[in-house]
Design a protein around this motif. Structure first.
Motif, mmCIF file in Angstrom:
data_model
loop_
_atom_site.group_PDB
_atom_site.id
_atom_site.type_symbol
_atom_site.label_atom_id
_atom_site.label_comp_id
_atom_site.label_asym_id
_atom_site.label_seq_id
_atom_site.Cartn_x
_atom_site.Cartn_y
_atom_site.Cartn_z
ATOM 1 N N ALA A 28 1.740 12.580 9.945
ATOM 2 C CA ALA A 28 1.207 12.511 8.585
ATOM 3 C C ALA A 28 0.352 11.262 8.411
ATOM 4 N N VAL A 29 0.786 10.146 8.989
ATOM 5 C CA VAL A 29 -0.011 8.917 8.960
ATOM 6 C C VAL A 29 -1.307 9.127 9.734
ATOM 7 N N ASP A 30 -1.214 9.785 10.855
ATOM 8 C CA ASP A 30 -2.397 10.061 11.668
ATOM 9 C C ASP A 30 -3.405 10.910 10.895
ATOM 10 N N PHE A 31 -2.887 11.866 10.097
ATOM 11 C CA PHE A 31 -3.793 12.704 9.317
ATOM 12 C C PHE A 31 -4.496 11.891 8.238
ATOM 13 N N LEU A 32 -3.783 10.957 7.594
ATOM 14 C CA LEU A 32 -4.419 10.098 6.590
ATOM 15 C C LEU A 32 -5.492 9.225 7.237
ATOM 16 N N LYS A 33 -5.224 8.737 8.445
ATOM 17 C CA LYS A 33 -6.227 7.935 9.153
ATOM 18 C C LYS A 33 -7.449 8.786 9.472
ATOM 19 N N PHE A 34 -7.226 10.011 9.906
ATOM 20 C CA PHE A 34 -8.315 10.949 10.179
ATOM 21 C C PHE A 34 -9.122 11.229 8.915
ATOM 22 N N PHE A 35 -8.422 11.407 7.792
ATOM 23 C CA PHE A 35 -9.080 11.721 6.524
ATOM 24 C C PHE A 35 -9.876 10.540 5.996
ATOM 25 N N ALA A 36 -9.473 9.329 6.368
ATOM 26 C CA ALA A 36 -10.143 8.118 5.879
ATOM 27 C C ALA A 36 -11.205 7.605 6.851
ATOM 28 N N VAL A 64 0.846 -1.202 0.000
ATOM 29 C CA VAL A 64 0.000 0.000 0.000
ATOM 30 C C VAL A 64 0.880 1.250 0.000
ATOM 31 N N TYR A 65 0.702 2.097 -1.021
ATOM 32 C CA TYR A 65 1.482 3.335 -1.105
ATOM 33 C C TYR A 65 0.602 4.583 -1.154
ATOM 34 N N GLY A 66 -0.698 4.407 -1.011
ATOM 35 C CA GLY A 66 -1.584 5.561 -1.007
ATOM 36 C C GLY A 66 -2.921 5.198 -0.391
ATOM 37 N N ILE A 67 -3.621 6.214 0.122
ATOM 38 C CA ILE A 67 -4.923 6.021 0.744
ATOM 39 C C ILE A 67 -5.956 6.834 -0.023
ATOM 40 N N PRO A 68 -6.995 6.202 -0.590
ATOM 41 C CA PRO A 68 -7.976 6.935 -1.397
ATOM 42 C C PRO A 68 -8.931 7.771 -0.550
ATOM 43 N N PHE A 69 -9.408 8.850 -1.130
ATOM 44 C CA PHE A 69 -10.487 9.624 -0.509
ATOM 45 C C PHE A 69 -11.655 9.790 -1.469
ATOM 46 N N ASP A 70 -11.493 9.319 -2.709
ATOM 47 C CA ASP A 70 -12.532 9.488 -3.728
ATOM 48 C C ASP A 70 -12.363 8.394 -4.775
ATOM 49 N N ILE A 71 -13.451 8.036 -5.425
ATOM 50 C CA ILE A 71 -13.415 7.091 -6.542
ATOM 51 C C ILE A 71 -14.562 7.445 -7.470
ATOM 52 N N GLY A 72 -14.386 7.199 -8.721
ATOM 53 C CA GLY A 72 -15.457 7.510 -9.661
ATOM 54 C C GLY A 72 -15.075 7.153 -11.079
ATOM 55 N N ALA A 74 -14.876 7.374 8.866
ATOM 56 C CA ALA A 74 -16.269 7.458 8.427
ATOM 57 C C ALA A 74 -16.819 8.871 8.624
ATOM 58 N N THR A 75 -16.402 9.523 9.711
ATOM 59 C CA THR A 75 -16.889 10.884 9.986
ATOM 60 C C THR A 75 -16.414 11.865 8.921
ATOM 61 N N THR A 76 -15.119 11.803 8.601
ATOM 62 C CA THR A 76 -14.581 12.701 7.573
ATOM 63 C C THR A 76 -15.167 12.376 6.210
ATOM 64 N N ASP A 77 -15.257 11.090 5.866
ATOM 65 C CA ASP A 77 -15.772 10.714 4.552
ATOM 66 C C ASP A 77 -17.227 11.145 4.400
ATOM 67 N N THR A 78 -18.001 11.054 5.461
ATOM 68 C CA THR A 78 -19.388 11.520 5.420
ATOM 69 C C THR A 78 -19.429 13.021 5.134
ATOM 70 N N THR A 79 -18.552 13.771 5.767
ATOM 71 C CA THR A 79 -18.467 15.212 5.513
ATOM 72 C C THR A 79 -18.116 15.486 4.057
ATOM 73 N N LEU A 80 -17.158 14.738 3.515
ATOM 74 C CA LEU A 80 -16.747 14.919 2.121
ATOM 75 C C LEU A 80 -17.888 14.601 1.159
#
Length: 431
Positions: free
Chosen positions: A335-343, A146-154, A345-351
């Protein structure tokens, strides 16, 4: 893929295109203090969210993370798509990437990984990253790591103005290429601009050739052509010929060759202000149309790229991708913690609720209310094949040549055959 290091010529060309000098680059990327004497860790986050409401939403999320982590400071750097790509190419060549940076995955990310510039997140994302939507994770999985964490797909598809279709006498959205060309003719006859295109930015034009190649040669042929370094097959030539059929109808808005994507007079604004009937764009289109223009509300609809009669591809094979974040090698734990925060359910719902992205966290799916985005999601779920954006799936030089050559065809300076020959030439040079 060939030598993962960028050539000196490529580096200088990218730097010049981005307006970045060698001196300026020395102050870009990887500049977090990693824990200063004051006890504060500053993380540099590069992204391409320059339109509203996403720009403010993301800034708000950064401030929220800082509030939860008082010893961390997020420094946001936001660039539009093309300048971002150019600057990241230059930074990759310099060996110095930002702490957190936007990525589409695929061949570009692989080049950065091969150069030893990207953090392996396989172990550091266990328990939260592996629960994200599988199709969204795929572009960032390289050699099962794993070299990246998604926040969107389409996916890319046609966004269309229902009112303009009705005025031109176009009933249901076309499902075949010949039907699509007929719809373009009807729109033109009614005095309506059929298509909006950002000719200044070459990637939107690439979408047409990529989809036509998928529909004529088939999705597997695109992957084989990349492996074999040969794009001269009949199916790829036919893709260019079909695109030439469209170009010959002069379907684009006046001045399209000089038009940007999200400027006040660009592609998204033409759609958002009701001055064009269609645009071929991704799931983010409604948000950008409303930001660059006024937005057309309930008149906006979505349909998948049509099938090509006699082609090897299927209507259910889709082209697209999403957005993700990667970390520079050695990025701090914050930086890892921020990616976890961004991924989360709460953040994704906001997005999903505020920025129009499609959910990558299963728990956030209930937040999806927009009927057009639900239609995109339904197409994705029913997809029998998925192809990542060509300028990201392939090695950077090959992807750029796809963009450049297709832009040449649309502008009238290259033939369908010459497009395939140019891409093949660059692909072979990359070996």
């Amino acid at each position: 893929m060939g030598d993962p290091a960028l050539s000196r010529r490529g580096f200088l060309a990218a730097s010049a295109a981005a307006g970045v000098s060698m001196t300026a680059l020395s102050g870009c990327g990887g500049d977090s203090d990693g824990g200063s004497s004051s006890g504060t860790t500053t993380i540099e986050w590069w992204n391409i969210s320059t339109t509203q409401p996403t720009k403010d939403v993301w800034a708000g999320l950064a401030r929220q993370f800082e509030a939860q982590n008082p010893n961390v400071k997020i420094k946001i750097v936001q660039l539009e798509n093309d300048p971002y790509k150019s600057k990241m190419t230059a930074l990759t060549a310099s060996g110095k990437l930002p702490d957190i940076f936007h990525t589409w995955g695929g061949g570009v990310l692989k080049q950065q990984v091969d150069a030893g510039l990207v953090e392996d997140l396989t172990d550091r994302s266990k328990g939260w990253g592996d629960g994200l939507l599988e199709v969204a994770r795929e572009p960032y999985l390289l050699d099962e790591k794993v070299y990246g964490i998604p926040f969107d797909i389409g996916m890319i598809g046609f966004w269309y103005n229902k009112a303009l279709f009705k005025r031109a006498g176009v009933g249901e959205p076309p499902t075949t290429w010949s039907g699509f060309l007929d719809a373009v003719r009807k729109l033109k006859s009614a005095g309506i601009t059929p298509l909006a295109l950002a000719g200044k930015e070459k990637w939107p034009g690439m979408y047409y050739w990529a989809y036509l190649a998928m529909r004529t040669a088939g999705i597997d042929a695109l992957r084989k052509a990349n492996d074999d370094k040969d794009f001269t097959g009949d199916g790829f030539v036919q893709a260019g010929q079909h695109l030439q059929e469209l170009v010959d109808l002069q379907p684009f808005q006046k001045g399209f060759l000089g038009a940007a994507y999200n400027s006040p007079t660009g592609q998204a604004a033409s759609m958002g202000n009701g001055k064009a009937a269609m645009e071929l764009m991704g799931q983010w289109a409604p948000v950008v149309e409303a930001d660059a223009g006024k937005g057309i509300g309930a008149d906006l609809g979505f349909f998948p790229f049509p099938a090509v009669e006699g082609g090897q591809g299927a209507l259910t094979e889709v082209f697209g991708g999403g957005g993700g974040h990667a970390l520079r090698k050695g990025a701090p734990q914050a930086a890892v913690d921020f990616l976890k925060f961004f991924a989360s359910a709460t953040t994704d719902t906001t997005l999903v609720e505020k920025t129009g992205v499609l959910p990558v966290v299963p728990a956030a799916e209930s937040a999806l209310k927009d009927p057009n985005l639900s239609a995109v999601q339904a197409q994705l779920k029913a997809a029998t094949g998925f192809q990542l954006y060509l300028d990201q799936a392939y090695a950077p030089a090959v992807g750029q040549e796809v963009n450049d050559s297709v832009a040449g065809l649309i502008a009238g300076s290259k033939s369908a055959q010459q497009v395939t020959e140019s891409i093949t030439k660059v692909a072979k040079e990359e070996q």
